[in-house]
Design an enzyme around this catalytic site. Structure first.
Site, mmCIF file in Angstrom:
data_model
loop_
_atom_site.group_PDB
_atom_site.id
_atom_site.type_symbol
_atom_site.label_atom_id
_atom_site.label_comp_id
_atom_site.label_asym_id
_atom_site.label_seq_id
_atom_site.Cartn_x
_atom_site.Cartn_y
_atom_site.Cartn_z
ATOM 1 N N THR A 180 5.182 -2.483 -5.314
ATOM 2 C CA THR A 180 5.513 -1.089 -5.026
ATOM 3 C C THR A 180 6.820 -0.783 -5.742
ATOM 4 O OG1 THR A 180 4.393 -1.085 -2.892
ATOM 5 C CG2 THR A 180 6.085 0.590 -3.241
ATOM 6 N N LYS B 130 1.001 5.554 -3.762
ATOM 7 C CA LYS B 130 1.623 4.684 -2.758
ATOM 8 C C LYS B 130 2.792 5.386 -2.091
ATOM 9 C CE LYS B 130 2.505 1.013 -0.346
ATOM 10 N NZ LYS B 130 2.821 -0.321 -0.889
#
Length: 291
Positions: free
Chosen positions: A98, A173
């Site tokens: 991420t 995300k």
């Protein structure tokens, strides 16, 4: 011919993800900054523990990474000993970290210059999802490259989607983390209110979880929140890192994130309470402390 998969980064997520590839019959080579972790992985699965990134990615068909943040990605992808310089032409590079959309776009350009292809593919589902092979993967990249990588990513995913060009996976995300931040704060306030009202909190959850208030967080975290146990999932330190990425992207695209910004501050309070490695559901402890 067996596909050769290189996996870089054997943390709580990468370790089982690489294991699923080995169990699926891929020729897996692994590298971790701490070599003993790669050696431990080799004892658990069939594959090769490598001493360097260059050794790991040489002749690999697909290279997968799962590291900490933007700076870690630059360290493993760029430079003479990095992935891009040592993976072969035609290799597919898939990043599960991420990170920012900007770093994904940068790595897509750098790999393209070496005749490689890049997919940003952050995951959701936590350690449990990685161990069970039930992750949600949101991808950014070229459609034809995504199709070629699908069979590999399906080894540890329950949902796998291409969201658009490079950077789109990371932006998706961010949406995920923004939604979770608000949900966890709302659930924390609800449970705290039930406690203060001297209700049977478990009975309250049982009732409201049958209606519109139901959520994954309620189903999977309400019990541990009631018990004050916070060693079950995604750490506060990592959530703050992710929310920082979200807030920076929002400053660039003009999105207004007042709740996410406030919850980010609340997580800072949890860190100050000593909860840096607590699960994100520990927001309720901040409310309890103020009683």
């Amino acid at each position: 011919m067996t596909t050769t998969a290189a996996f870089i980064g054997l943390g709580v997520m990468g370790y089982p993800m690489a294991g699923h590839l080995a169990n699926a019959g891929y020729d897996v080579r692994v590298w971790n900054r701490t070599f003993s972790k790669a050696e431990a992985w080799k004892r658990d699965y069939s594959g090769t523990a490598c001493q360097s990134i260059a050794e790991t990615v040489r002749n690999a068909d697909i290279v997968l990474t799962c590291v900490g943040a933007d700076k870690d990605l630059l360290a493993v992808y760029e430079g003479s000993e990095g992935i891009i310089s040592n993976a072969p032409e035609g290799a597919i590079l898939v990043d599960h970290t991420t990170a920012s959309a900007g770093i994904a776009e940068q790595l897509a350009q750098s790999s393209k210059a070496k005749s490689q292809s890049f997919i940003d593919a952050p995951v959701s589902g936590g350690q449990q999802g990685a161990e069970n092979g039930q992750l949600t993967i949101m991808c950014g990249g070229e459609p034809e490259i995504f199709e070629r990588a699908k069979s590999v990513l399906e080894c540890y995913s329950k949902a796998l989607n291409l969201m658009g060009p490079a950077g789109s996976g990371q932006k998706t995300k961010m949406v995920n983390q923004i939604a979770i931040a608000g949900l966890v704060q709302g659930l924390s306030e609800a449970l705290h209110f039930a406690e203060q009202a001297e209700l049977d909190v478990r009975k309250v959850v049982d009732v409201i979880s049958k209606g519109a208030a139901q959520s994954w967080q309620m189903e999977n975290r309400s019990g541990t929140m009631i018990d004050g146990k916070f060693d079950y999932g995604f750490a506060v330190d990592w959530m703050r890192k992710d929310l920082g990425i979200c807030l920076e992207e929002a400053r660039q695209n003009g999105a207004k994130l007042p709740v996410a910004a406030l919850v980010d501050q609340f997580y800072g309070d949890v860190q100050d309470m000593g909860g840096r490695r607590w699960d994100t559901s520990s927001l309720i402890q901040r409310l309890r402390k103020s009683r």
